[in-house]
Design a protein around this motif. Structure first.
Motif, mmCIF file in Angstrom:
data_model
loop_
_atom_site.group_PDB
_atom_site.id
_atom_site.type_symbol
_atom_site.label_atom_id
_atom_site.label_comp_id
_atom_site.label_asym_id
_atom_site.label_seq_id
_atom_site.Cartn_x
_atom_site.Cartn_y
_atom_site.Cartn_z
ATOM 1 N N THR A 29 57.612 27.126 34.853
ATOM 2 C CA THR A 29 56.635 28.194 35.019
ATOM 3 C C THR A 29 57.145 29.113 36.127
ATOM 4 O O THR A 29 57.444 28.631 37.230
ATOM 5 N N PRO A 30 57.265 30.411 35.857
ATOM 6 C CA PRO A 30 57.723 31.327 36.908
ATOM 7 C C PRO A 30 56.763 31.323 38.097
ATOM 8 O O PRO A 30 55.566 31.107 37.952
ATOM 9 N N ASP A 31 57.312 31.563 39.273
ATOM 10 C CA ASP A 31 56.504 31.682 40.488
ATOM 11 C C ASP A 31 56.059 33.131 40.630
ATOM 12 O O ASP A 31 56.641 33.913 41.382
ATOM 13 N N TYR A 32 55.012 33.471 39.888
ATOM 14 C CA TYR A 32 54.506 34.836 39.916
ATOM 15 C C TYR A 32 53.898 35.161 41.275
ATOM 16 O O TYR A 32 53.179 34.340 41.860
ATOM 17 N N VAL A 33 54.197 36.356 41.768
ATOM 18 C CA VAL A 33 53.557 36.904 42.965
ATOM 19 C C VAL A 33 53.069 38.285 42.555
ATOM 20 O O VAL A 33 53.858 39.191 42.316
ATOM 21 N N PHE A 34 51.743 38.428 42.445
ATOM 22 C CA PHE A 34 51.183 39.664 41.929
ATOM 23 C C PHE A 34 50.956 40.686 43.029
ATOM 24 O O PHE A 34 50.493 40.351 44.115
ATOM 25 N N MET A 35 51.260 41.938 42.691
ATOM 26 C CA MET A 35 50.941 43.047 43.572
ATOM 27 C C MET A 35 49.481 43.407 43.298
ATOM 28 O O MET A 35 49.104 43.606 42.144
ATOM 29 N N ASP A 36 48.659 43.462 44.329
ATOM 30 C CA ASP A 36 47.217 43.660 44.169
ATOM 31 C C ASP A 36 46.857 44.862 43.307
ATOM 32 O O ASP A 36 45.921 44.807 42.532
ATOM 33 N N ASP A 37 47.593 45.950 43.427
ATOM 34 C CA ASP A 37 47.224 47.157 42.696
ATOM 35 C C ASP A 37 47.890 47.251 41.321
ATOM 36 O O ASP A 37 47.737 48.247 40.628
ATOM 37 N N GLU A 38 48.625 46.221 40.928
ATOM 38 C CA GLU A 38 49.334 46.253 39.654
ATOM 39 C C GLU A 38 48.790 45.220 38.660
ATOM 40 O O GLU A 38 48.327 45.571 37.585
ATOM 41 N N VAL A 39 48.900 43.951 39.025
ATOM 42 C CA VAL A 39 48.612 42.854 38.101
ATOM 43 C C VAL A 39 47.644 41.872 38.756
ATOM 44 O O VAL A 39 47.791 41.538 39.926
ATOM 45 N N SER A 40 46.673 41.395 37.969
ATOM 46 C CA SER A 40 45.716 40.413 38.471
ATOM 47 C C SER A 40 46.071 38.984 38.063
ATOM 48 O O SER A 40 45.783 38.045 38.796
ATOM 49 N N ASP A 41 46.672 38.818 36.881
ATOM 50 C CA ASP A 41 46.950 37.475 36.389
ATOM 51 C C ASP A 41 47.892 37.554 35.197
ATOM 52 O O ASP A 41 48.185 38.641 34.695
ATOM 53 N N ILE A 42 48.348 36.401 34.748
ATOM 54 C CA ILE A 42 49.160 36.282 33.541
ATOM 55 C C ILE A 42 48.450 35.328 32.586
ATOM 56 O O ILE A 42 47.964 34.275 32.996
ATOM 57 N N PHE A 43 48.393 35.715 31.319
ATOM 58 C CA PHE A 43 47.835 34.873 30.274
ATOM 59 C C PHE A 43 48.909 34.673 29.221
ATOM 60 O O PHE A 43 49.700 35.574 28.958
ATOM 61 N N LYS A 44 48.925 33.506 28.630
ATOM 62 C CA LYS A 44 49.891 33.266 27.560
ATOM 63 C C LYS A 44 49.134 32.825 26.319
ATOM 64 O O LYS A 44 48.061 32.225 26.401
ATOM 65 N N ILE A 45 49.718 33.166 25.181
ATOM 66 C CA ILE A 45 49.119 32.799 23.900
ATOM 67 C C ILE A 45 50.246 32.332 22.995
ATOM 68 O O ILE A 45 51.355 32.889 23.013
#
Length: 155
Positions: free
Chosen positions: A131-147
């Motif tokens: 699983t990638p170690d996501y670090v979100f930029m507050d003004d860009e991305v809130s979360d990641i969802f997979k399907i």
């Protein structure tokens, strides 16, 4: 960001000059974007990953979108678009980590917002069972969802 200069093209992909990002979307000018879809394989099942756009985004806030994507400014080439992955997800990748799938024309028209993109599309295959170690930029991305890919294809 609205004053950011973008290269503009005709519908055949011929470079015509530059225009501000605001003008590009107001006039519906064709411009380049970088798209990167993350795919993972977990227990033999393939998943496609979507970002949840930040509630602070001007357009399409709180909506699912391409894993990492963005505009290419007038001084950038397609290879420079890989910066979007770091900016939006906090993950450092190079163009060599990605698979180029080609380019497509995409058009969204909503009221006075006209988005005509020449999209350069890439895939990143996440190493299996990681699983990638996501670090979100507050003004860009809130979360990641997979399907799971077959489920997404049915949508």
């Amino acid at each position: 960001m609205e004053n950011e200069l973008l290269k503009v093209f005709d519908s055949e992909g011929t470079l015509k000059g530059t225009a501000s990002r605001a003008e590009v979307h107001k006039r519906g000018l064709w411009h380049e974007t970088f798209h990167c879809w993350f795919l993972s394989k977990e227990d033999g099942r393939i998943f496609i990953h979507f970002q949840l756009r930040s509630p602070d985004k001007k357009n399409f806030a709180n909506m699912l979108d391409i894993t990492a994507a963005g505009h290419l400014s007038s001084d950038e080439s397609v290879k420079d678009g890989v910066r979007e992955i770091k900016e939006e997800l906090g993950i450092s990748l190079t163009l060599n980590d990605l698979i180029y799938t080609g380019s497509v024309q995409d058009e969204i028209i909503i009221d006075d917002f006209i988005d005509r993109e020449l999209c350069h599309v890439f895939i990143y295959k996440i190493p299996e069972n990681t699983t990638p170690d996501y670090v979100f930029m507050d003004d860009e991305v809130s979360d990641i969802f997979k399907i799971e890919l077959p489920v997404f294809e049915k949508l």
